[in-house]
Design an enzyme around this catalytic site. Sequence first.
Site, PDB file in Angstrom:
ATOM      1  N   ASN A  75       0.811  -1.229   0.000  1.00  0.00           N
ATOM      2  CA  ASN A  75       0.000   0.000   0.000  1.00  0.00           C
ATOM      3  C   ASN A  75       0.835   1.266   0.000  1.00  0.00           C
ATOM      4  O   ASN A  75       0.301   2.361  -0.067  1.00  0.00           O
ATOM      5  CB  ASN A  75      -0.992  -0.028   1.166  1.00  0.00           C
ATOM      6  CG  ASN A  75      -2.046  -1.094   0.939  1.00  0.00           C
ATOM      7  OD1 ASN A  75      -2.146  -1.653  -0.158  1.00  0.00           O
ATOM      8  ND2 ASN A  75      -2.806  -1.393   1.973  1.00  0.00           N
TER       9      ASN A  75
ATOM     10  N   ARG B 118      -8.439  -1.797  -7.888  1.00  0.00           N
ATOM     11  CA  ARG B 118      -9.074  -0.544  -7.515  1.00  0.00           C
ATOM     12  C   ARG B 118      -8.056   0.555  -7.298  1.00  0.00           C
ATOM     13  O   ARG B 118      -8.300   1.723  -7.598  1.00  0.00           O
ATOM     14  CB  ARG B 118      -9.878  -0.770  -6.241  1.00  0.00           C
ATOM     15  CG  ARG B 118     -10.663   0.406  -5.882  1.00  0.00           C
ATOM     16  CD  ARG B 118     -11.364   0.304  -4.580  1.00  0.00           C
ATOM     17  NE  ARG B 118     -11.917   1.598  -4.292  1.00  0.00           N
ATOM     18  CZ  ARG B 118     -11.192   2.623  -3.863  1.00  0.00           C
ATOM     19  NH1 ARG B 118      -9.898   2.457  -3.667  1.00  0.00           N
ATOM     20  NH2 ARG B 118     -11.724   3.781  -3.644  1.00  0.00           N
TER      21      ARG B 118
ATOM     22  N   CYS C 128     -16.108  -3.895  -4.576  1.00  0.00           N
ATOM     23  CA  CYS C 128     -15.464  -5.189  -4.331  1.00  0.00           C
ATOM     24  C   CYS C 128     -16.152  -5.809  -3.114  1.00  0.00           C
ATOM     25  O   CYS C 128     -17.016  -5.199  -2.501  1.00  0.00           O
ATOM     26  CB  CYS C 128     -13.966  -5.016  -4.116  1.00  0.00           C
ATOM     27  SG  CYS C 128     -13.586  -4.086  -2.656  1.00  0.00           S
TER      28      CYS C 128
ATOM     29  N   ARG D 212     -16.726   1.055  -3.069  1.00  0.00           N
ATOM     30  CA  ARG D 212     -15.449   1.771  -2.950  1.00  0.00           C
ATOM     31  C   ARG D 212     -15.551   3.113  -3.683  1.00  0.00           C
ATOM     32  O   ARG D 212     -15.008   3.294  -4.753  1.00  0.00           O
ATOM     33  CB  ARG D 212     -14.313   0.923  -3.510  1.00  0.00           C
ATOM     34  CG  ARG D 212     -14.204  -0.463  -2.915  1.00  0.00           C
ATOM     35  CD  ARG D 212     -13.815  -0.469  -1.451  1.00  0.00           C
ATOM     36  NE  ARG D 212     -12.474   0.014  -1.207  1.00  0.00           N
ATOM     37  CZ  ARG D 212     -11.389  -0.758  -1.269  1.00  0.00           C
ATOM     38  NH1 ARG D 212     -11.492  -2.014  -1.610  1.00  0.00           N
ATOM     39  NH2 ARG D 212     -10.200  -0.253  -1.006  1.00  0.00           N
ATOM     40  N   PRO D 213     -16.301   4.070  -3.126  1.00  0.00           N
ATOM     41  CA  PRO D 213     -16.499   5.354  -3.817  1.00  0.00           C
ATOM     42  C   PRO D 213     -15.196   6.147  -3.914  1.00  0.00           C
ATOM     43  O   PRO D 213     -14.237   5.887  -3.177  1.00  0.00           O
ATOM     44  CB  PRO D 213     -17.492   6.076  -2.911  1.00  0.00           C
ATOM     45  CG  PRO D 213     -17.250   5.509  -1.563  1.00  0.00           C
ATOM     46  CD  PRO D 213     -16.893   4.069  -1.786  1.00  0.00           C
TER      47      PRO D 213
ATOM     48  N   ILE E 134     -14.556   0.908   9.265  1.00  0.00           N
ATOM     49  CA  ILE E 134     -14.050   1.468   8.003  1.00  0.00           C
ATOM     50  C   ILE E 134     -14.813   0.887   6.816  1.00  0.00           C
ATOM     51  O   ILE E 134     -15.286   1.614   5.951  1.00  0.00           O
ATOM     52  CB  ILE E 134     -12.531   1.201   7.850  1.00  0.00           C
ATOM     53  CG1 ILE E 134     -11.766   1.591   9.109  1.00  0.00           C
ATOM     54  CG2 ILE E 134     -11.994   1.902   6.601  1.00  0.00           C
ATOM     55  CD1 ILE E 134     -11.769   3.048   9.440  1.00  0.00           C
TER      56      ILE E 134
HETATM   57  C1  EPZ Z   1      -6.580   1.882   1.404  1.00  0.00           C
HETATM   58  O1  EPZ Z   1      -7.724   1.754   0.586  1.00  0.00           O
HETATM   59  C2  EPZ Z   1      -5.902   0.517   1.373  1.00  0.00           C
HETATM   60  N1  EPZ Z   1      -5.523   0.191  -0.002  1.00  0.00           N
HETATM   61  C3  EPZ Z   1      -6.853  -0.555   1.914  1.00  0.00           C
HETATM   62  O2  EPZ Z   1      -6.129  -1.789   1.958  1.00  0.00           O
HETATM   63  C4  EPZ Z   1      -7.250  -0.166   3.334  1.00  0.00           C
HETATM   64  O3  EPZ Z   1      -8.186  -1.114   3.825  1.00  0.00           O
HETATM   65  C5  EPZ Z   1      -7.890   1.234   3.322  1.00  0.00           C
HETATM   66  O4  EPZ Z   1      -6.960   2.182   2.743  1.00  0.00           O
HETATM   67  C6  EPZ Z   1      -8.262   1.715   4.712  1.00  0.00           C
HETATM   68  O5  EPZ Z   1      -7.141   1.746   5.521  1.00  0.00           O
HETATM   69  C7  EPZ Z   1      -4.424   0.766  -0.548  1.00  0.00           C
HETATM   70  O6  EPZ Z   1      -3.757   1.572   0.067  1.00  0.00           O
HETATM   71  C8  EPZ Z   1      -4.075   0.346  -1.942  1.00  0.00           C
HETATM   72  P1  EPZ Z   1     -10.012   4.603   1.993  1.00  0.00           P
HETATM   73  P2  EPZ Z   1      -8.534   3.086   0.162  1.00  0.00           P
HETATM   74  O7  EPZ Z   1     -10.204   5.582   0.893  1.00  0.00           O
HETATM   75  O8  EPZ Z   1      -7.646   4.251   0.159  1.00  0.00           O
HETATM   76  C9  EPZ Z   1     -14.636   5.565   2.261  1.00  0.00           C
HETATM   77  C10 EPZ Z   1      -5.712  -4.035   1.524  1.00  0.00           C
HETATM   78  O9  EPZ Z   1      -6.241  -5.035   2.013  1.00  0.00           O
HETATM   79  N2  EPZ Z   1     -14.396   6.467   1.130  1.00  0.00           N
HETATM   80  O10 EPZ Z   1      -9.075   4.956   3.109  1.00  0.00           O
HETATM   81  O11 EPZ Z   1      -9.287   2.757  -1.068  1.00  0.00           O
HETATM   82  C11 EPZ Z   1     -14.394   4.113   1.904  1.00  0.00           C
HETATM   83  O12 EPZ Z   1     -15.534   3.537   1.313  1.00  0.00           O
HETATM   84  C12 EPZ Z   1      -6.573  -2.861   1.109  1.00  0.00           C
HETATM   85  O13 EPZ Z   1      -4.469  -3.874   1.367  1.00  0.00           O
HETATM   86  C13 EPZ Z   1     -15.419   7.330   0.725  1.00  0.00           C
HETATM   87  O14 EPZ Z   1     -16.514   7.324   1.280  1.00  0.00           O
HETATM   88  O15 EPZ Z   1      -9.561   3.217   1.370  1.00  0.00           O
HETATM   89  C14 EPZ Z   1     -14.077   3.503   3.259  1.00  0.00           C
HETATM   90  O16 EPZ Z   1     -15.287   3.237   3.943  1.00  0.00           O
HETATM   91  C15 EPZ Z   1      -8.055  -3.162   1.248  1.00  0.00           C
HETATM   92  N3  EPZ Z   1     -15.191   8.179  -0.325  1.00  0.00           N
HETATM   93  C16 EPZ Z   1     -13.307   4.608   3.976  1.00  0.00           C
HETATM   94  O17 EPZ Z   1     -13.673   5.827   3.296  1.00  0.00           O
HETATM   95  C17 EPZ Z   1     -13.976   8.228  -0.969  1.00  0.00           C
HETATM   96  O18 EPZ Z   1     -13.817   9.048  -1.907  1.00  0.00           O
HETATM   97  C18 EPZ Z   1     -11.789   4.455   3.926  1.00  0.00           C
HETATM   98  O19 EPZ Z   1     -11.456   4.200   2.591  1.00  0.00           O
HETATM   99  C19 EPZ Z   1     -12.957   7.357  -0.538  1.00  0.00           C
HETATM  100  C20 EPZ Z   1     -13.181   6.499   0.519  1.00  0.00           C
END
Ligand code: EPZ
Length: 419
Positions: free
Chosen positions: A23, A91, A115, A120-121, A328
Site C-alpha cells: 500500500n 481498484r 469489491c 469503494r467510492p 471502516i
Molecule cells: C486503502 O484503501 C488501502 N488500499 C486498503 O487496503 C485499506 O483497507 C484502506 O486504505 C483503509 O485503511 C491501498 O492503500 C491500496 P479509503 P482506500 O479511501 O484508500 C470511504 C488491503 O487489504 N471512502 O481509506 O481505497 C471508503 O468507502 C486494502 O491492502 C469514501 O466514502 O480506502 C471507506 O469506507 C483493502 N469516499 C473509507 O472511506 C472516498 O472518496 C476508507 O477508505 C474514498 C473512501
Amino acid sequence: MDKILVHGGNSLAGSIKISGSKNSALPILAATLLTREPCTIHRVPDLSDTHYMLQILIHLGAQVERASGIVTVTADKVQSVAPYDVVRKMRASVGVLGPLLGRCKEATVSLPGGCVIGDRPIDLHLKGFEALGAAVRVEGGNVKVFAPKLAGAVINLRGKFGPTVLGTDNVMMAAVLAEGTTVIEGAAQEPEVCDLADFLNKMGAKIEGAGTRRIIVEGVSELHGAEHDIIPDRIEAGTFLVAGAIAGSGVTVNRVEPKHLTAITDALSGCGFKIEAKNQAITVSPNGAPKPLEITTEPYPGFPTDMQAQMCALLSTTEGISVITENIFPQRYMHVAELKRMGAQVQMEGSTAVIQGVERLTGAPVMASDLRASAALVLAGLKADGITEVSRVYHIDRGYEHLDEKLSELGAHIERVKA
Ligand code: EPZ
C-alpha cells in the site's frame, strides 16, 4: 485456479523477513508519472497488484525496468487515458488520477468497480480535484478530470467513514504541481501516506505535515527523478504475528518498523501473548491461555481494518466472548461465513462480530474472497484439525509475497496445488 492446502497442527517457530509495503508501493509507483526523469524504487514487493500498476504505467507510456525488487520507471512521455480493461483488475489504479492531473492537467480513468469488502467510492478524491480547479465528469464508466491550471486550495477530505488513504495520496499528488499552497484537512495519517510524501519531497515537492491530520503542499513548477526504499509492509508483518499467535511457539518478523504496528501488538498483548520489539524485529510468543478481546477498527493509528479478518481467525479459538466492530468497511466480513464452515461460532450484529471462542476448528474446503479474508482462512487452518483447502488463492497473491512459502519456512505444513 491454484489452491492452498493447510494441514493443521504444526507449531510455527523462527523468523521471517517482511517485504516492502504493497500500500506504499502502489501510490509511489503512480507518483513516478509526475516527472519525465527516471525514478528508482527499492523493495517493491513481487505481487500481482504491483504488476498491475506497472502494466498501467507502461500503458500510459512509461518505460519500466524491474530487477527483483528494484523498479526503475521513466515517464518521459505520458498519455492520460487508463482504460477499463487495465484498471478493472485493481481498484488502487485510481491512484494514477492525481499524478496524471498534476502532470498532464487531464486524466481519464475507468471508475473502479466495487469489491467484496464494500462499495469503494471516490467522491472525496473528486472533491479534492475540483477544489484544485479541475472539472470532473463521469461518463461511460470513466471519470474524466481536466484543468487549464491547478491552483492551491484548502480541502477537507474527511468522509463519513473517516479519512481516505488513496484520496489523500491522490490529492497530494495533484497538488504538488499546482500554483500556490494546498492545505489538506482531515488527511489520512497512515505510514504509507508518509512514505509517499517522503518520496515526493525527494522529487522536489514541498510537503509538510504528512502523518498528521493536516498536510500542507506548496506547489512547485516541476519535479525531478529520485530514488526511494519502500517501508516494510505492516499488514504482512501483522499477519505473520497473528499466525505466530495462533500456532506459534515463538515467531519473529524481521525488517519491520515496530512503531507502525503498535495497534496490532497492543491487541496481541491484550490477548495475553508476549511481545518483544527490538530494533527492526518483533517476536510474539505464547504466554498462558489467550484471553478474549474487544476490537474496533479505526483509521491509523487505530487498529487497522486490514487486520480485522486475521484477528477474527485468532479469536475464533480464544476461549470466551470477543467482539470486533468494523468501522471502516462495515461489510468486510466475507471471512465469517467461511470460518463458520470450520466450526467458528460467530454472531453478526450489523458491523459487529460477536465471537464465542471454540476449542478447535475443523479443516474444511473454504473460499477466499478478498485479500485479507483469504489470509485469515489460511491462518485459521494452521491450528484446525485436518486439512483446510483454500481456493481462489489469487486473492492472496495480490497482496502477499509467497505467503505459503514463508509459512512453510516457519514450520507450517502447507502446500500450493496448481489447478
Ligand atoms: C486503502 O484503501 C488501502 N488500499 C486498503 O487496503 C485499506 O483497507 C484502506 O486504505 C483503509 O485503511 C491501498 O492503500 C491500496 P479509503 P482506500 O479511501 O484508500 C470511504 C488491503 O487489504 N471512502 O481509506 O481505497 C471508503 O468507502 C486494502 O491492502 C469514501 O466514502 O480506502 C471507506 O469506507 C483493502 N469516499 C473509507 O472511506 C472516498 O472518496 C476508507 O477508505 C474514498 C473512501
